[in-house]
Scaffold this motif. Structure first.
Motif, PDB file in Angstrom:
ATOM      1  N   ARG A 137      21.277 -23.616  30.500  1.00  0.00           N
ATOM      2  CA  ARG A 137      20.095 -23.933  29.837  1.00  0.00           C
ATOM      3  C   ARG A 137      19.091 -25.072  30.581  1.00  0.00           C
ATOM      4  O   ARG A 137      18.176 -25.223  30.791  1.00  0.00           O
ATOM      5  N   TYR A 138      20.215 -26.137  31.326  1.00  0.00           N
ATOM      6  CA  TYR A 138      19.583 -27.091  32.034  1.00  0.00           C
ATOM      7  C   TYR A 138      19.657 -26.633  33.591  1.00  0.00           C
ATOM      8  O   TYR A 138      19.385 -27.434  34.451  1.00  0.00           O
ATOM      9  N   SER A 139      19.849 -25.505  33.757  1.00  0.00           N
ATOM     10  CA  SER A 139      19.493 -24.917  35.399  1.00  0.00           C
ATOM     11  C   SER A 139      20.546 -25.467  36.143  1.00  0.00           C
ATOM     12  O   SER A 139      20.231 -25.594  37.412  1.00  0.00           O
ATOM     13  N   ALA A 140      21.799 -25.782  35.809  1.00  0.00           N
ATOM     14  CA  ALA A 140      22.727 -26.290  36.674  1.00  0.00           C
ATOM     15  C   ALA A 140      23.203 -25.382  37.646  1.00  0.00           C
ATOM     16  O   ALA A 140      23.350 -23.979  37.338  1.00  0.00           O
ATOM     17  N   ASP A 141      23.499 -25.645  39.058  1.00  0.00           N
ATOM     18  CA  ASP A 141      24.074 -24.695  39.896  1.00  0.00           C
ATOM     19  C   ASP A 141      25.639 -24.346  39.636  1.00  0.00           C
ATOM     20  O   ASP A 141      26.666 -25.268  39.674  1.00  0.00           O
ATOM     21  N   GLN A 188      13.808 -43.219  30.196  1.00  0.00           N
ATOM     22  CA  GLN A 188      13.925 -41.902  31.323  1.00  0.00           C
ATOM     23  C   GLN A 188      13.132 -40.673  30.917  1.00  0.00           C
ATOM     24  O   GLN A 188      12.829 -40.435  29.761  1.00  0.00           O
ATOM     25  N   ASP A 189      12.343 -40.198  32.011  1.00  0.00           N
ATOM     26  CA  ASP A 189      11.525 -38.969  32.026  1.00  0.00           C
ATOM     27  C   ASP A 189      12.440 -37.788  31.901  1.00  0.00           C
ATOM     28  O   ASP A 189      13.608 -37.754  32.177  1.00  0.00           O
ATOM     29  N   GLU A 190      11.724 -36.727  31.792  1.00  0.00           N
ATOM     30  CA  GLU A 190      12.399 -35.409  31.667  1.00  0.00           C
ATOM     31  C   GLU A 190      13.182 -35.223  32.835  1.00  0.00           C
ATOM     32  O   GLU A 190      14.395 -34.608  32.807  1.00  0.00           O
ATOM     33  N   ASN A 225      17.288 -34.567  33.015  1.00  0.00           N
ATOM     34  CA  ASN A 225      17.748 -33.399  33.572  1.00  0.00           C
ATOM     35  C   ASN A 225      18.544 -33.548  34.665  1.00  0.00           C
ATOM     36  O   ASN A 225      19.726 -32.992  34.953  1.00  0.00           O
ATOM     37  N   ALA A 226      18.317 -34.511  35.636  1.00  0.00           N
ATOM     38  CA  ALA A 226      19.050 -34.744  36.673  1.00  0.00           C
ATOM     39  C   ALA A 226      20.548 -35.429  36.257  1.00  0.00           C
ATOM     40  O   ALA A 226      21.411 -35.066  36.757  1.00  0.00           O
ATOM     41  N   GLN A 256      19.084 -38.331  23.874  1.00  0.00           N
ATOM     42  CA  GLN A 256      17.782 -39.066  23.121  1.00  0.00           C
ATOM     43  C   GLN A 256      17.799 -40.431  23.539  1.00  0.00           C
ATOM     44  O   GLN A 256      16.604 -41.078  23.659  1.00  0.00           O
ATOM     45  N   HIS A 257      19.147 -41.245  23.724  1.00  0.00           N
ATOM     46  CA  HIS A 257      18.845 -42.664  23.941  1.00  0.00           C
ATOM     47  C   HIS A 257      18.315 -42.816  25.433  1.00  0.00           C
ATOM     48  O   HIS A 257      17.798 -43.849  25.615  1.00  0.00           O
ATOM     49  N   LEU A 258      18.583 -42.083  26.209  1.00  0.00           N
ATOM     50  CA  LEU A 258      18.248 -42.111  27.768  1.00  0.00           C
ATOM     51  C   LEU A 258      16.784 -42.128  27.591  1.00  0.00           C
ATOM     52  O   LEU A 258      15.925 -42.826  28.099  1.00  0.00           O
ATOM     53  N   LYS A 259      16.357 -41.182  26.733  1.00  0.00           N
ATOM     54  CA  LYS A 259      14.639 -41.089  26.820  1.00  0.00           C
ATOM     55  C   LYS A 259      14.205 -42.401  25.988  1.00  0.00           C
ATOM     56  O   LYS A 259      13.122 -42.911  26.427  1.00  0.00           O
ATOM     57  N   ARG A 260      14.513 -42.645  24.704  1.00  0.00           N
ATOM     58  CA  ARG A 260      14.001 -43.465  23.791  1.00  0.00           C
ATOM     59  C   ARG A 260      14.286 -44.773  23.992  1.00  0.00           C
ATOM     60  O   ARG A 260      13.327 -45.689  24.005  1.00  0.00           O
ATOM     61  N   ALA A 261      15.502 -45.291  24.372  1.00  0.00           N
ATOM     62  CA  ALA A 261      15.777 -46.552  24.697  1.00  0.00           C
ATOM     63  C   ALA A 261      15.721 -47.084  26.052  1.00  0.00           C
ATOM     64  O   ALA A 261      15.418 -48.170  26.446  1.00  0.00           O
TER      65      ALA A 261
END
Length: 216
Positions: free
Chosen positions: A180-184, A122-124, A128-129, A114-119
């Motif tokens: 859930r985050y499609s990690a290899d 960063q986009d989705e 995810n990366a 949430q901090h990456l997104k809101r503050a």
């Protein structure tokens, strides 16, 4: 006992597994993290940290932090053991548990994302990366650690030997997150072999997010 929990919370998932392994009944109390219920006075009056899980004992005593709760459960209900009895083996199981719970998980928990997104705006795609990067970094370390030598229990069915421990309680929720985050997960055959062994056990299967009453 009451367990304040959220279906997707990795830390709550760990404790649900541990309680199931011990055969201990509990009453779930649901705290919706995505809706911010953990920050509301109703919950911070229960746990001043504003985090889940919280385990409330029959006498009203409340325990916080998943690793501390699991160690308390093992002290009070020693069979089946989540930690080996000899000090060296206990330290080794704790080391695996800490690698997951203290090195991998904090970089990818809800507050961080949430901090990456809101503050930080960063986009989705970038979030995810970020998530997959730290999964890969941590799982590579874990895979190497599990395979380091047979004396560490790496040749056993589980993270340390042939019975599930606190380390397995930590591993399984982190693999769920990675999926859930499609990690290899291909580069981690030992880790995934252990995960599959765990999920054959009812205690792990019953604790998974999709089987919780508050699952969405």
């Amino acid at each position: 006992m009451k367990l304040y929990t959220y279906f997707r919370s990795s830390a709550s998932f760990r404790v649900r597994i541990a309680l199931n392994l011990k055969g201990l009944a509990y009453e779930p109390v649901f705290v919706h993290l995505a809706k911010g219920e953990h920050r509301q006075p109703k919950y911070t009056s229960v746990n001043a940290q504003g985090l889940v899980p919280t385990l409330e004992l029959d006498d009203g005593t409340r325990l916080t932090q998943s690793l501390a709760i699991m160690e308390w459960l093992d002290d009070q209900h020693p069979s089946p053991a989540l930690l080996p009895r000899d000090p060296l083996s206990r330290a080794q199981v704790r080391a695996i548990s800490d690698l997951i719970a203290c090195e991998i998980h904090p970089l990818n928990n809800l507050r961080t994302l949430q901090h990456l997104k809101r503050a930080l705006g960063q986009d989705e795609e970038r979030i995810n990366a970020w998530y997959r990067h730290w999964i890969a970094d941590g799982f590579a370390k874990l895979e190497a650690d599990l395979n380091r030598d047979e004396s560490r229990g790496g040749a056993g069915q589980f993270c340390y030997g042939d019975a599930p421990t606190m380390a397995d309680c930590c591993l399984v929720p982190q693999v769920f997150n990675a999926k859930r985050y499609s990690a290899d997960l291909g580069p981690y055959p030992t880790l995934m072999r252990i995960f599959e062994a765990c999920m054959k056990l009812e205690a792990f299967d019953r604790a998974q997010p999709s089987k919780q009453p508050d699952a969405e």
